[in-house]
Design a protein around this motif. Structure first.
Motif, PDB file in Angstrom:
ATOM      1  N   ALA A 326       0.800  -1.228   0.000  1.00 42.69           N
ATOM      2  CA  ALA A 326       0.000   0.000   0.000  1.00 42.69           C
ATOM      3  C   ALA A 326       0.832   1.278   0.000  1.00 42.69           C
ATOM      4  O   ALA A 326       0.469   2.258  -0.655  1.00 42.69           O
ATOM      5  CB  ALA A 326      -0.949  -0.001   1.194  1.00 42.69           C
ATOM      6  N   GLU A 327       1.929   1.287   0.742  1.00 38.89           N
ATOM      7  CA  GLU A 327       2.725   2.520   0.851  1.00 38.89           C
ATOM      8  C   GLU A 327       3.347   2.946  -0.475  1.00 38.89           C
ATOM      9  O   GLU A 327       3.728   4.110  -0.639  1.00 38.89           O
ATOM     10  CB  GLU A 327       3.822   2.338   1.899  1.00 38.89           C
ATOM     11  N   SER A 328       3.433   2.030  -1.425  1.00 39.90           N
ATOM     12  CA  SER A 328       4.016   2.360  -2.726  1.00 39.90           C
ATOM     13  C   SER A 328       2.967   2.700  -3.782  1.00 39.90           C
ATOM     14  O   SER A 328       3.303   2.968  -4.934  1.00 39.90           O
ATOM     15  CB  SER A 328       4.882   1.190  -3.227  1.00 39.90           C
ATOM     16  N   GLU A 341      -0.065   6.967   3.473  1.00 43.66           N
ATOM     17  CA  GLU A 341       0.823   6.916   4.628  1.00 43.66           C
ATOM     18  C   GLU A 341      -0.003   6.415   5.809  1.00 43.66           C
ATOM     19  O   GLU A 341      -1.006   7.032   6.179  1.00 43.66           O
ATOM     20  CB  GLU A 341       1.402   8.294   4.934  1.00 43.66           C
ATOM     21  N   GLY A 342       0.399   5.287   6.366  1.00 41.22           N
ATOM     22  CA  GLY A 342      -0.409   4.692   7.426  1.00 41.22           C
ATOM     23  C   GLY A 342      -1.797   4.335   6.950  1.00 41.22           C
ATOM     24  O   GLY A 342      -2.764   4.425   7.699  1.00 41.22           O
ATOM     25  N   ARG A 343      -1.924   3.937   5.693  1.00 46.43           N
ATOM     26  CA  ARG A 343      -3.174   3.549   5.032  1.00 46.43           C
ATOM     27  C   ARG A 343      -4.155   4.709   4.871  1.00 46.43           C
ATOM     28  O   ARG A 343      -5.323   4.503   4.564  1.00 46.43           O
ATOM     29  CB  ARG A 343      -3.836   2.365   5.740  1.00 46.43           C
ATOM     30  N   HIS A 369       2.029  16.019   2.648  1.00 45.26           N
ATOM     31  CA  HIS A 369       2.857  15.367   3.662  1.00 45.26           C
ATOM     32  C   HIS A 369       2.407  15.693   5.069  1.00 45.26           C
ATOM     33  O   HIS A 369       2.830  15.047   6.033  1.00 45.26           O
ATOM     34  CB  HIS A 369       4.327  15.774   3.492  1.00 45.26           C
ATOM     35  N   GLU A 370       1.490  16.699   5.211  1.00 44.27           N
ATOM     36  CA  GLU A 370       1.025  17.085   6.535  1.00 44.27           C
ATOM     37  C   GLU A 370      -0.349  16.510   6.854  1.00 44.27           C
ATOM     38  O   GLU A 370      -0.718  16.391   8.006  1.00 44.27           O
ATOM     39  CB  GLU A 370       0.926  18.610   6.646  1.00 44.27           C
ATOM     40  N   ALA A 371      -1.152  16.195   5.809  1.00 42.51           N
ATOM     41  CA  ALA A 371      -2.540  15.809   6.011  1.00 42.51           C
ATOM     42  C   ALA A 371      -2.671  14.378   6.463  1.00 42.51           C
ATOM     43  O   ALA A 371      -1.777  13.571   6.308  1.00 42.51           O
ATOM     44  CB  ALA A 371      -3.338  16.054   4.723  1.00 42.51           C
ATOM     45  N   GLY A 372      -3.903  14.062   6.979  1.00 39.31           N
ATOM     46  CA  GLY A 372      -4.246  12.695   7.329  1.00 39.31           C
ATOM     47  C   GLY A 372      -3.786  12.269   8.673  1.00 39.31           C
ATOM     48  O   GLY A 372      -3.887  11.140   9.030  1.00 39.31           O
TER      49      GLY A 372
END
Length: 372
Positions: A326-328, A341-343, A369-372
């Motif tokens: 998933a991370e890729s 990132e972290g699903r 890169h900041e969201a979620g």
């Protein structure tokens, strides 16, 4: 007493075979969230059409089987579990409230990939569940800070429906208000389907709130907006919602949306290339009279794309293998280039102000890169 699962409602034409990848599309067809159910369906259908035009998933045609996610959460979970048990579906996606997700995830997520598309309270870690959705850290915290600085908001009053998403989000909002040099001065939680807001409006007025954090679903938020404006509170108190799209603005009416803000990863009024391309394809497929594809419906488009990308990347339907890959995963849609990132999807989050029946996007609150 143990009750048998509900009958599996499958159209006669829906006969699974090795040439198809069949996915349960769980979206609200009734209840407060039913107001944006039609756009959930059209956006998901557009995504499925485009996936199939590009060759399908692992060479198989992707098909959607509709499930009413607006029903009682236990019933929804039992129905989808039955679809998985019988091999009728090999994946799950869609917009539905957190109560449905929490009932559904433990029963199916370890067996088939499950892409959840609704903004939610954060913290979902069930194996096999993947989120395209916004969470409070990227969506609510920067909005409260910005409104605190720009509008001098110090006293927040939380109005939410009485279930897990509003209550957990309010817990975060108490911390966020302090970080924005303010505080939560009152909270009210109302049953789904509430029509009378007189008492909570009196409480907001007596608390001398600067702003209301609205954590209401669909038509409940529409009725609250109308009552709020009719009371005159819109002249002294702004509103911020993390669940408000153009279909809800239309239901509220232009006289009930003054000083109303919303945060989301997508707004129909965004004028970037990805959004404009999406609108063009949507209009070509469904016509100009189709439901407006706001953030809530558009999330279902993202859900179908992410599910297809996950399976394609793993080259299998095995949930463990999908999780490992998933991370890729990367795919490009109306919200831009999306990775996980972290699903959870990494995406931009925006703040918009209602302008009658549309939104004027004011600022980007967080980067991918900041969201979620």
């Amino acid at each position: 007493m143990h009750r048998p699962p509900p009958p599996v409602r499958v159209p006669e034409w829906f006969v699974p075979d090795e040439s198809t990848l069949d996915v349960a599309l769980v979206y609200p067809q009734q209840g407060p969230a039913g107001i944006f159910g039609p756009t959930c369906l059209t956006c998901a259908r557009l995504a499925a059409d485009e996936v199939n035009k590009a060759g399908g998933v692992l060479g198989r045609e992707l098909r959607l089987l509709e499930v009413d996610g607006g029903a009682d959460p236990r019933r929804v979970a039992a129905e989808v579990e039955a679809l998985v048990d019988t091999g009728t579906v090999q994946g799950v996606t869609g917009w539905h409230i957190s109560s449905v997700r929490r009932a559904l995830a433990p029963r199916v997520a370890h067996r088939v990939p499950y892409v959840y598309t609704a903004l939610y309270e954060g913290g979902e870690r069930t194996e096999g569940v993947f989120m395209t959705s916004e969470t409070p850290a990227g969506q609510l915290l920067p909005a409260m800070r910005l409104l605190g600085d720009a509008r001098g908001v110090r006293r927040w009053f939380v109005v939410g429906n009485d279930y897990v998403w509003p209550r957990h989000t309010a817990r975060a909002a108490r911390r966020y208000a302090r970080a924005a040099r303010g505080r939560v001065c009152g909270e009210a939680y109302l049953p789904l389907g509430t029509e009378d807001f007189r008492e909570v409006l009196r409480r907001i007025e007596h608390a001398d709130a600067d702003a209301v954090l609205m954590l209401l679903v669909g038509s409940d938020a529409v009725r609250f907006n109308r009552a709020f404006a009719a009371s005159g509170l819109d002249q002294r108190c702004l509103r911020l919602s993390t669940l408000m799209d153009e279909n809800m603005l239309l239901g509220s009416g232009p006289g009930a949306t003054a000083d109303l803000y919303s945060t989301a990863g997508f707004f129909a009024s965004l004028a970037d290339g990805n959004t404009l391309d999406f609108h063009g394809r949507y209009a070509a497929r469904f016509g100009l009279q189709a439901p407006t594809p706001g953030s809530l419906g558009e999330s279902c488009y993202e859900g179908v794309l992410l599910l297809a990308a996950l399976v394609e990347r793993a080259r299998t339907l095995d949930v463990s293998a999908i999780g490992a890959a998933a991370e890729s995963v990367r795919y490009e849609g109306p919200r831009g280039l999306i990775g996980l990132e972290g699903r959870h999807a990494r995406q931009r989050i925006y703040l918009a102000e209602a302008d009658g029946l549309d939104f004027n996007v004011l600022a980007q609150l967080s980067a991918p890169h900041e969201a979620g």
